[in-house]
Scaffold this motif. Structure first.
Motif, PDB file in Angstrom:
ATOM      1  N   LEU A   1       0.868  -1.167   0.000  1.00 36.01           N
ATOM      2  CA  LEU A   1       0.000   0.000   0.000  1.00 36.01           C
ATOM      3  C   LEU A   1       0.913   1.227   0.000  1.00 36.01           C
ATOM      4  CD1 LEU A   1      -2.933   0.999   0.086  1.00 36.01           C
ATOM      5  CD2 LEU A   1      -2.778   1.023   2.574  1.00 36.01           C
ATOM      6  N   ILE A   2       1.024   1.875  -1.150  1.00 34.67           N
ATOM      7  CA  ILE A   2       1.949   2.988  -1.350  1.00 34.67           C
ATOM      8  C   ILE A   2       1.148   4.259  -1.605  1.00 34.67           C
ATOM      9  CG2 ILE A   2       3.957   3.804  -2.610  1.00 34.67           C
ATOM     10  CD1 ILE A   2       4.370   1.094  -1.270  1.00 34.67           C
ATOM     11  N   LYS A   3       1.337   5.238  -0.749  1.00 32.96           N
ATOM     12  CA  LYS A   3       0.624   6.522  -0.888  1.00 32.96           C
ATOM     13  C   LYS A   3      -0.873   6.290  -1.129  1.00 32.96           C
ATOM     14  CE  LYS A   3       3.395   8.194  -4.087  1.00 32.96           C
ATOM     15  NZ  LYS A   3       4.087   9.138  -5.004  1.00 32.96           N
ATOM     16  N   ASP A   4      -1.434   5.438  -0.252  1.00 37.42           N
ATOM     17  CA  ASP A   4      -2.887   5.154  -0.236  1.00 37.42           C
ATOM     18  C   ASP A   4      -3.368   4.408  -1.469  1.00 37.42           C
ATOM     19  OD1 ASP A   4      -3.300   8.415   1.165  1.00 37.42           O
ATOM     20  OD2 ASP A   4      -3.175   6.514   2.245  1.00 37.42           O
ATOM     21  N   GLU A   5      -2.462   3.772  -2.230  1.00 40.95           N
ATOM     22  CA  GLU A   5      -2.872   2.993  -3.406  1.00 40.95           C
ATOM     23  C   GLU A   5      -2.221   1.611  -3.336  1.00 40.95           C
ATOM     24  OE1 GLU A   5      -2.708   3.071  -8.303  1.00 40.95           O
ATOM     25  OE2 GLU A   5      -1.895   4.745  -7.137  1.00 40.95           O
ATOM     26  N   TYR A   6      -3.036   0.561  -3.576  1.00 45.80           N
ATOM     27  CA  TYR A   6      -2.516  -0.804  -3.551  1.00 45.80           C
ATOM     28  C   TYR A   6      -1.809  -1.093  -4.871  1.00 45.80           C
ATOM     29  CZ  TYR A   6      -2.219  -5.858  -3.354  1.00 45.80           C
ATOM     30  OH  TYR A   6      -1.761  -7.127  -3.356  1.00 45.80           O
ATOM     31  N   LEU A   7      -0.528  -1.511  -4.772  1.00 47.50           N
ATOM     32  CA  LEU A   7       0.282  -1.844  -5.943  1.00 47.50           C
ATOM     33  C   LEU A   7       0.767  -3.276  -5.796  1.00 47.50           C
ATOM     34  CD1 LEU A   7       2.462   1.408  -6.141  1.00 47.50           C
ATOM     35  CD2 LEU A   7       0.264   0.952  -7.258  1.00 47.50           C
TER      36      LEU A   7
ATOM     37  N   VAL B   1      -9.805  -4.348   1.008  1.00 49.67           N
ATOM     38  CA  VAL B   1      -9.327  -3.100   1.617  1.00 49.67           C
ATOM     39  C   VAL B   1      -7.935  -3.356   2.208  1.00 49.67           C
ATOM     40  CG1 VAL B   1      -9.785  -1.286   3.295  1.00 49.67           C
ATOM     41  CG2 VAL B   1     -11.696  -2.457   2.173  1.00 49.67           C
ATOM     42  N   PRO B   2      -6.865  -2.945   1.523  1.00 53.49           N
ATOM     43  CA  PRO B   2      -5.496  -3.239   1.993  1.00 53.49           C
ATOM     44  C   PRO B   2      -5.225  -2.762   3.412  1.00 53.49           C
ATOM     45  CG  PRO B   2      -5.470  -2.332  -0.236  1.00 53.49           C
ATOM     46  CD  PRO B   2      -6.873  -2.178   0.262  1.00 53.49           C
ATOM     47  N   ALA B   3      -5.766  -1.595   3.773  1.00 60.09           N
ATOM     48  CA  ALA B   3      -5.486  -1.038   5.100  1.00 60.09           C
ATOM     49  C   ALA B   3      -6.105  -1.857   6.220  1.00 60.09           C
ATOM     50  CB  ALA B   3      -5.980   0.403   5.169  1.00 60.09           C
ATOM     51  N   GLU B   4      -7.018  -2.789   5.868  1.00 62.63           N
ATOM     52  CA  GLU B   4      -7.650  -3.627   6.882  1.00 62.63           C
ATOM     53  C   GLU B   4      -7.052  -5.032   6.922  1.00 62.63           C
ATOM     54  OE1 GLU B   4     -12.038  -1.465   6.431  1.00 62.63           O
ATOM     55  OE2 GLU B   4     -11.808  -3.600   6.035  1.00 62.63           O
ATOM     56  N   ARG B   5      -6.034  -5.274   6.125  1.00 64.00           N
ATOM     57  CA  ARG B   5      -5.415  -6.595   6.084  1.00 64.00           C
ATOM     58  C   ARG B   5      -4.386  -6.724   7.224  1.00 64.00           C
ATOM     59  NH1 ARG B   5      -8.584  -9.711   3.768  1.00 64.00           N
ATOM     60  NH2 ARG B   5      -6.871 -11.182   3.449  1.00 64.00           N
ATOM     61  N   PRO B   6      -4.211  -7.941   7.758  1.00 64.48           N
ATOM     62  CA  PRO B   6      -3.267  -8.127   8.878  1.00 64.48           C
ATOM     63  C   PRO B   6      -1.854  -7.650   8.566  1.00 64.48           C
ATOM     64  CG  PRO B   6      -4.661 -10.061   8.617  1.00 64.48           C
ATOM     65  CD  PRO B   6      -4.956  -9.178   7.456  1.00 64.48           C
ATOM     66  N   TRP B   7      -1.396  -7.860   7.311  1.00 67.00           N
ATOM     67  CA  TRP B   7      -0.024  -7.465   6.993  1.00 67.00           C
ATOM     68  C   TRP B   7       0.179  -5.962   7.118  1.00 67.00           C
ATOM     69  CZ3 TRP B   7       0.420  -4.127   2.863  1.00 67.00           C
ATOM     70  CH2 TRP B   7      -0.594  -4.124   1.898  1.00 67.00           C
ATOM     71  N   TYR B   8      -0.854  -5.199   6.858  1.00 64.00           N
ATOM     72  CA  TYR B   8      -0.737  -3.747   6.966  1.00 64.00           C
ATOM     73  C   TYR B   8      -0.917  -3.296   8.410  1.00 64.00           C
ATOM     74  CZ  TYR B   8      -1.390   1.213   6.014  1.00 64.00           C
ATOM     75  OH  TYR B   8      -1.262   2.571   6.000  1.00 64.00           O
ATOM     76  N   ILE B   9      -1.939  -3.831   9.075  1.00 61.07           N
ATOM     77  CA  ILE B   9      -2.234  -3.424  10.452  1.00 61.07           C
ATOM     78  C   ILE B   9      -1.076  -3.789  11.385  1.00 61.07           C
ATOM     79  CG2 ILE B   9      -3.786  -3.812  12.415  1.00 61.07           C
ATOM     80  CD1 ILE B   9      -6.028  -4.290  10.371  1.00 61.07           C
TER      81      ILE B   9
END
Length: 502
Positions: free
Chosen positions: A120-126, A138-146
């Motif tokens: 998740l780079i600058k609010d965009e999933y790449l 929703v990438p921001a809700e995935r365990p790897w991000y949290i």
């Protein structure tokens, strides 16, 4: 006559007393010796048990390091590159192109099983593999991000999960970028750790081995049925007792008595707050010792034979302990060798692309001045085509030897791939100094003598750029600059050098 009888009785009495005293002394000495030898047997066997437990845990830890070291390095290098691109104002399309190229390189050369680098780079999933998520993803809700945002660590090992279809434990390695909200990640299979743990456990009777994360979840286990179990919540079990002793009491080496038996436990810490754990059932381990004690009791009347057996067994145990010490030293040396192999190109002994890039990025991040150079062997394809790949390999090795002779031990020399090589020479900030070093490299190339090539000389085209530490830069940016300069050198026959424009 009466006096003679008294003397005879006294003599017999003295003989009896001496005999009884001698027998008492002999029995006492024998019992003391038996107790002492029995204690030494127990102490030696316990030390061997502890050493074996430690060896098993360290072998599992070594498998963990070998499995995750390359992945952590890849994510670290990618993090440096993406961070530098973000700071220089590059858009997300340029970053996606970089992630795609890196993913293709990793799949082709390092790990064909990986799904590549994403984030998740600058609010965009790449996603470097080209995967397009569903609309409800929703990438921001995935365990790897949290978990990455919570940990605040440069490299985070996210809580593993068990793949329901393959029964393979997977985990994600992530890197939190400097804006503290962008994250890049890569999925890693822990199957190699599982295989090593099964081998380690099967080599020692009555032993188990497993890897557990900081939350108590089993990542790898010699008993596959335990994969994914949270030992902290598995009440009234052997695993719960071990997890409780480690995670709550902080014990790293201890004995444990449970309904399943008595165990000796050794723990080795791993990266990311994980633990490599080895345990051996002491009831199974001490069975040979118990049989020996019984034999000693039966053989108490046979003092000489008993002592001979005892000392032979004691010597055997000491030799076994010495072999274990030797094996641990060998494993440590092998671990160091494997780490060195994981960082170097197997053919030349230079750094490989991934680790060379990582080390250059570390120097750039610390504003270490120097000159970065790219060397490309001229007409290398024609050497392979006309003289064969064995001669081509000889050229690669001789070229690497010329690099070793030219540059210092603190310079970063790497094989970028094929016939391309890169060097970051530390402290070289003047163009004249850089030219002198590169011409010294040309001199070493002129001295290469390969019989099959005849009069043909090995030459190279070079691109170079000076880094003064006054501006921010990344390996990717410097590499792009010198690559362009190198192709300018390609237009000139023979050893040629082109510096990038400022």
């Amino acid at each position: 006559m009466h006096d003679q009888d008294q003397k005879l009785n006294k003599t017999v009495k003295n003989i009896g007393i001496r005999t009884l005293a001698s027998a008492f002394v002999i029995i006492t000495i024998f019992l003391v010796a038996a107790v002492f030898i029995g204690y030494r047997f127990y102490a030696t066997e316990k030390e061997v048990l502890q050493q074996q437990c430690e060896l098993n845990a360290k072998e599992s830890a070594g498998a963990y390091d070998r499995c995750l070291l390359t992945s952590a390095n890849i994510v670290t290098v990618a993090g440096y590159a993406v961070d530098s691109m973000m700071k220089s104002g590059r858009d997300n399309q340029a970053i996606l192109d970089y992630l795609t190229n890196e993913t293709n390189y990793i799949v082709a050369t390092l790990d064909p099983s990986t799904t590549g680098i994403y984030g998740l780079i600058k609010d965009e999933y790449l996603d470097g593999s080209g995967w397009i998520p569903d609309a409800d993803y929703v990438p921001a809700e995935r365990p790897w991000y949290i978990d990455t945002l919570k940990s605040k660590r440069e490299i985070t090992f996210v809580e593993p999960y068990l793949d329901a279809q393959t029964q393979t434990v997977m985990m994600t390695v992530t890197d939190l970028l400097s804006d503290e909200k962008s994250v890049i990640a890569m999925d890693v299979s822990l199957e190699p750790i599982q295989q090593i743990i099964e081998e380690v456990s099967s080599s020692t009777e009555g032993s188990q081995a497993f890897v557990m994360d900081e939350s108590g979840i089993v990542v790898a286990h010699s008993d596959k049925s335990q994969l994914g179990v949270n030992y902290l919540t598995a009440a009234d079990s052997l695993g719960h007792s071990i997890a409780d002793s480690i995670l709550k009491k902080g014990q790293m080496k201890f004995d444990l008595t449970t309904e399943e038996g008595d165990f000796s436990v050794y723990v080795d810490t791993l990266e990311g707050g994980w633990y490599s754990i080895s345990l051996i059932n002491t009831d199974v381990w001490y069975q040979p010792l118990q049989r020996t004690v019984i034999l000693i009791g039966v053989a108490m009347a046979l003092l000489i034979a008993f002592l001979t057996i005892v000392f032979l067994r004691l010597n055997a145990k000491n030799q076994a302990l010495q072999r274990l010490h030797t094996r641990i030293d060998q494993e440590k040396r092998r671990g160091n060798e494997l780490q060195a192999l994981s960082e170097t190109d197997r053919m030349t002994g230079l750094y490989d692309r991934v680790n060379g890039e990582r080390k250059v990025n570390e120097l750039l991040a610390d504003d270490v001045e120097g000159v970065f150079m790219e060397f490309d062997i001229d007409n290398f394809k024609s050497i392979n085509d006309n003289y064969g790949h064995q001669v081509g390999d000889r050229v690669i090795l001789e070229f690497a030897g010329a690099l070793h002779s030219t540059f210092r031990s603190n310079d970063i020399t790497m094989r970028l791939g094929g016939d391309e090589f890169g060097v970051f020479a530390v402290g070289i900030t003047k163009r004249e100094m850089a030219e002198a070093i590169i011409h010294r490299m040309f001199h070493h190339l002129e001295n290469i003598d390969i019989e099959e090539l005849g009069d043909r000389k090995v030459t190279a085209s070079v691109g170079a750029v000076l880094f003064t530490g006054k501006e921010q830069a990344s390996f990717t940016e410097l590499y792009a600059d010198v690559d362009s300069a190198m192709y300018t050198s390609k237009k000139i026959s023979g050893n040629s050098l082109t510096f990038c424009k400022d």
